[in-house]
Design a protein around this motif. Structure first.
Motif, mmCIF file in Angstrom:
data_model
loop_
_atom_site.group_PDB
_atom_site.id
_atom_site.type_symbol
_atom_site.label_atom_id
_atom_site.label_comp_id
_atom_site.label_asym_id
_atom_site.label_seq_id
_atom_site.Cartn_x
_atom_site.Cartn_y
_atom_site.Cartn_z
ATOM 1 N N THR A 38 63.324 29.760 9.443
ATOM 2 C CA THR A 38 61.876 29.683 9.537
ATOM 3 C C THR A 38 61.246 29.526 8.154
ATOM 4 O OG1 THR A 38 61.874 32.102 9.598
ATOM 5 C CG2 THR A 38 61.688 30.937 11.700
ATOM 6 N N ARG A 39 60.108 28.858 8.115
ATOM 7 C CA ARG A 39 59.362 28.653 6.874
ATOM 8 C C ARG A 39 57.884 28.934 7.114
ATOM 9 N NH1 ARG A 39 63.612 25.057 8.667
ATOM 10 N NH2 ARG A 39 64.823 24.342 6.891
ATOM 11 N N VAL A 40 57.161 29.175 6.015
ATOM 12 C CA VAL A 40 55.720 29.426 6.096
ATOM 13 C C VAL A 40 55.026 28.638 4.996
ATOM 14 C CG1 VAL A 40 53.880 31.138 6.085
ATOM 15 C CG2 VAL A 40 56.140 31.764 6.964
ATOM 16 N N ARG A 277 61.314 28.656 1.205
ATOM 17 C CA ARG A 277 60.835 28.832 2.577
ATOM 18 C C ARG A 277 59.390 29.314 2.618
ATOM 19 N NH1 ARG A 277 65.424 32.452 5.388
ATOM 20 N NH2 ARG A 277 63.952 32.331 7.128
ATOM 21 N N ASN A 349 60.191 24.860 13.296
ATOM 22 C CA ASN A 349 60.684 26.067 12.633
ATOM 23 C C ASN A 349 59.758 26.556 11.519
ATOM 24 O OD1 ASN A 349 62.944 26.173 14.276
ATOM 25 N ND2 ASN A 349 64.154 24.883 12.912
ATOM 26 N N THR A 350 58.513 26.060 11.531
ATOM 27 C CA THR A 350 57.558 26.401 10.481
ATOM 28 C C THR A 350 56.284 26.971 11.084
ATOM 29 O OG1 THR A 350 58.397 24.645 9.031
ATOM 30 C CG2 THR A 350 56.175 25.457 8.579
ATOM 31 N N ALA A 351 55.633 27.865 10.339
ATOM 32 C CA ALA A 351 54.249 28.257 10.614
ATOM 33 C C ALA A 351 53.419 27.743 9.450
ATOM 34 C CB ALA A 351 54.112 29.768 10.737
ATOM 35 N N CYS A 387 57.159 28.369 14.468
ATOM 36 C CA CYS A 387 57.921 29.295 13.618
ATOM 37 C C CYS A 387 59.204 29.765 14.301
ATOM 38 C CB CYS A 387 57.058 30.493 13.219
ATOM 39 S SG CYS A 387 57.583 31.306 11.692
ATOM 40 N N ILE A 411 53.218 36.069 12.419
ATOM 41 C CA ILE A 411 54.084 35.228 11.596
ATOM 42 C C ILE A 411 55.184 36.061 10.945
ATOM 43 C CG2 ILE A 411 54.161 33.751 9.550
ATOM 44 C CD1 ILE A 411 51.313 32.839 10.249
ATOM 45 N N ILE A 415 59.393 35.532 11.364
ATOM 46 C CA ILE A 415 60.412 35.273 10.343
ATOM 47 C C ILE A 415 61.406 36.423 10.220
ATOM 48 C CG2 ILE A 415 58.812 33.807 9.058
ATOM 49 C CD1 ILE A 415 58.641 36.013 6.929
#
Length: 434
Positions: A38-40, A277, A349-351, A387, A411, A415
């Motif tokens: 996961t990434r933000v 990330r 896979n991201t927020a 995410c 969030i 993660i």
């Protein structure tokens, strides 16, 4: 789902500078066989919102206002919020919100808390980017990220952002370790990948056909990015004669049409290659009073105009600027969606968060507009991506007046953080996205 078994040590054995780059790629190339990464990414723009920005309609049939109209193209990939409060301490609205937009009432901002939690999973813990010059009672700050109550320095030009990523790919031991040498390398059409080409070739030979195809895609994307960054540097008769390369100066608001998407491409590749990330981006800072003139935007002084008649020409200009930011965010969403991440897209896979410092009274008409303040209620807020499948997108969520902290609680849990509050606990009621 394939049951892929491999030894990271075996895959990386014998590599030199390329070890860091290839190590990061392993988790992406074999993402089907490991938990989703996961990434933000967090984007915050200055000076608040025109009061009519809040979407209307129901959870699935929501209607975006002109302020967010560019996001219509990605409506199935986003969560939009209404009745959300961007909590802040008393005092000057811009100054207080500068501390709370990512700080959430705590001395260390949430992006840095994410970076601490994910420390060691990537070569670069986090990347901070700042566009524009802060000023006035809102304070002069180098970015929106904080550690222990102090705003930390941010990258202020695309070349520096590129360099932060390229240094990690090359292992930090190449001639790309200063802005001038990086500029000259790009001017000569050299690539950071050329420094590690033998390692990349060796690593690729150990991959299966499917993973090799994905790696080729990552490498081609990175070379395209290098070409675009290098293409933005003015060319003279020789590298030594370059006095002030365009990308070596701080990016101001009027530079965004030329610089913004370079930053966004760099962030996307940093995520795709697993270099970092966590990314935070400041568009304009706390209080920003720059003149902004491009496209259909003609703002003589951004902060001053944000306090003008919201139902007149000032409000129209602020609406157009908000729409521009929404368009840049859409570009980023579509970029992440175009990159594969195992069985999913990078966006899956991201927020990715888009927000501004302050909200609006939402009462309508100039007589109810706070001419000397920006109320914290009804703050525009968008989250793109799920995410790692933590929630369903394509929805309008009614926050019921709750604080933006609760979005970040969701969030944080997505993660892997085992928390029920983030930032100032008193500002939290628990996860808002379900």
């Amino acid at each position: 789902m394939r049951n892929v078994k491999f030894s990271r040590r075996t895959m990386l054995r014998g590599l030199g500078y390329g070890t860091i780059f290839c190590s990061g790629l392993i988790d992406n190339l074999y993402a089907q066989a490991v938990p989703r990464i996961t990434r933000v990414a967090m984007f915050g723009y200055a000076n608040g919102s025109q009061y009519e920005s809040e979407p209307t309609g129901g959870e699935r049939n929501f209607v975006l206002k002109p302020h967010m109209a560019p996001l219509e193209a990605v409506r199935d990939d986003i969560l939009v919020f209404k009745n959300l409060t961007l909590a802040r301490d008393p005092g000057n609205a811009h100054r207080s919100a500068s501390f709370s937009v990512f700080g959430l009432g705590a001395p260390t901002s949430i992006d840095q808390e994410f970076a601490r939690f994910l420390k060691g999973t990537t070569p670069l813990a986090s990347l901070e980017i700042a566009v524009g010059q802060t000023s006035g009672d809102g304070g002069v700050i180098p970015g929106l990220s904080q550690v222990d109550g102090r705003f930390i320095p941010s990258v202020t030009n695309p070349l520096a952002a590129y360099q932060r990523i390229a240094d990690r790919i090359s292992g930090g031991g190449t001639s790309m370790n200063t802005p001038s040498s990086a500029e000259q390398a790009l001017l000569r059409r050299q690539s950071v990948l050329d420094f590690i080409k033998d390692d990349v070739r060796s690593f690729r030979g150990r991959l299966g056909p499917e993973e090799a195809v994905k790696m080729d895609f990552y490498l081609e994307s990175l070379r395209t990015l290098e070409r675009d960054v290098g293409g933005s540097i003015p060319r003279e008769s020789s590298c030594k004669e370059i006095a002030s390369p365009l990308l070596s100066k701080n990016t101001m608001m009027n530079d965004m049409p030329e610089h913004s998407r370079l930053y966004l491409d760099i962030i996307a590749m940093a995520f795709a290659c697993n270099i970092t990330r966590v990314v935070s981006v400041m568009w304009g800072g706390g209080e920003n009073n720059e003149a902004i003139k491009f496209g259909d935007i003609d703002i003589s002084a951004w902060h001053s105009v944000s306090h003008g008649d919201p139902d007149g020409a000032p409000g129209q200009q602020i609406t157009r600027l908000q729409a521009y930011f929404a368009g840049e965010f859409r570009y980023f969403v579509e970029k992440l969606k175009s990159l594969s991440d195992g069985e999913f897209s990078l966006l899956d896979n991201t927020a990715a968060v888009l927000c501004t410092q302050n909200g609006s009274s939402q009462l309508g008409s100039a007589q109810n507009f706070a001419e000397t303040d920006h109320p914290p209620q009804h703050a525009p807020f968008v989250v793109a991506g799920s995410c790692g499948g933590a929630w369903k997108t394509g929805r309008l969520l009614d926050a019921g007046g709750r604080n933006h902290n609760d979005v970040y609680v969701s969030i944080a849990r997505a993660i892997g953080m085992d928390v029920t509050s983030v930032g100032r606990a008193a500002w939290c009621r628990g996860p808002l996205i379900t």
